[in-house]
Scaffold this active site. Structure first.
Site: not given
Ligand code: PEP
Length: 252
Positions: A12-14, A98, A100, A168, A174, A213, A234-235
């Protein structure tokens, strides 16, 4: 006896990435090559990049998904995109609910359910996200909160083919913090049992992803937990090298 579930590593590049980031998709496609990596692979870039990424990924092992959609097909919804538009752009899947989106856009379980139905209406799959806050975990409410999110966000008609669940924990997104393997196992078993109650034995085939993470350094441990059928990342999905390091957890 149920068939083993094929895992997926979904990135997920957000709100990250521009046309220059095509280099990362090219590197991911090249890094995967034609050999089976042992799991499916997907990148969900910002909507502006879906079409160009889908063209680059055509014929490769990388699927392209979207991060959100509106529940309606068309209409007066300035700034929104319908599932049909995302399908036309080249998405195969839409992430819905999600945390967010739930936090920043006040989406509730009902909205999330309608968005998952919209994905199906457009012939796409839905990844339905759920997860507890830090306060809820500390208060001992995590299992109950997540189960109730799953019950209320899952539309009628959900199958392993059209739906994936992503657990999640909000406090792990993050932050570099992750739950223990035992906590992940407990939560994923809780989600599986909840799904069994709603859709019966077919739930044994439904993917339940862990997200929060995930990094190359912890992927082996997290991905080998019972009932973890892949990762939502994500990241660490922004750089092909890191994401390939996570996907490597599925190599024999
Ligand atoms: C996400 O937002 O879906 C996520 C899992 O982010 P991260 O891997 O950066 O914690």
């Amino acid at each position: 006896m149920s068939t083993p579930i094929r895992a997926i590593a979904a990135g997920n590049w957000k709100m990250n990435g521009t046309v220059a980031s095509t280099a990362e998709i090219e590197a991911l496609v090249a890094g995967l090559g034609s050999e089976d990596p042992g799991c499916d692979v997907m990148i969900c870039p910002p909507a502006t990049l879906i079409n160009i990424f889908a063209q680059i990924a055509l014929g490769s092992r990388v699927e392209i998904g979207a991060q959100d959609c509106h529940a309606n097909e068309t209409g007066a919804h300035t700034g929104d995109l319908s599932a049909e538009m995302l399908a036309e752009a080249g998405a195969t899947t839409i992430i819905v609910g999600h945390s967010e989106r739930r936090q920043d856009h006040f989406e509730n379980n009902e909205t999330v359910r309608a968005k998952a139905e919209a994905a199906w209406r457009a012939g796409l799959k839905a990844i339905i996200c759920c997860g507890e806050s830090d306060e809820q975990r500390k208060a001992g409410e995590a299992l109950e909160v997540v189960a109730s999110q799953v019950v209320a966000s899952l539309p009628e008609g959900a199958t392993p083919e059209n739906t994936t669940i992503a657990y999640e924990p909000i406090w792990a997104i993050g932050t570099g913090k992750t739950p223990t393997a035992a906590d992940v196992a407990e939560m994923h078993a809780n989600i599986r049992t909840t799904l069994n109650k709603i859709i019966g034995d077919t739930a044994n085939e439904m993917r339940i992803l862990y997200g929060g993470s995930v990094k190359p350094a912890n992927a082996d441990e997290l991905m080998s937990v019972d009932n973890v059928n892949g990762a939502l990342v994500g990241g660490a999905s922004l750089k092909a090298e890191d994401f390939l390091g996570i996907i490597a957890a599925y190599k024999d």
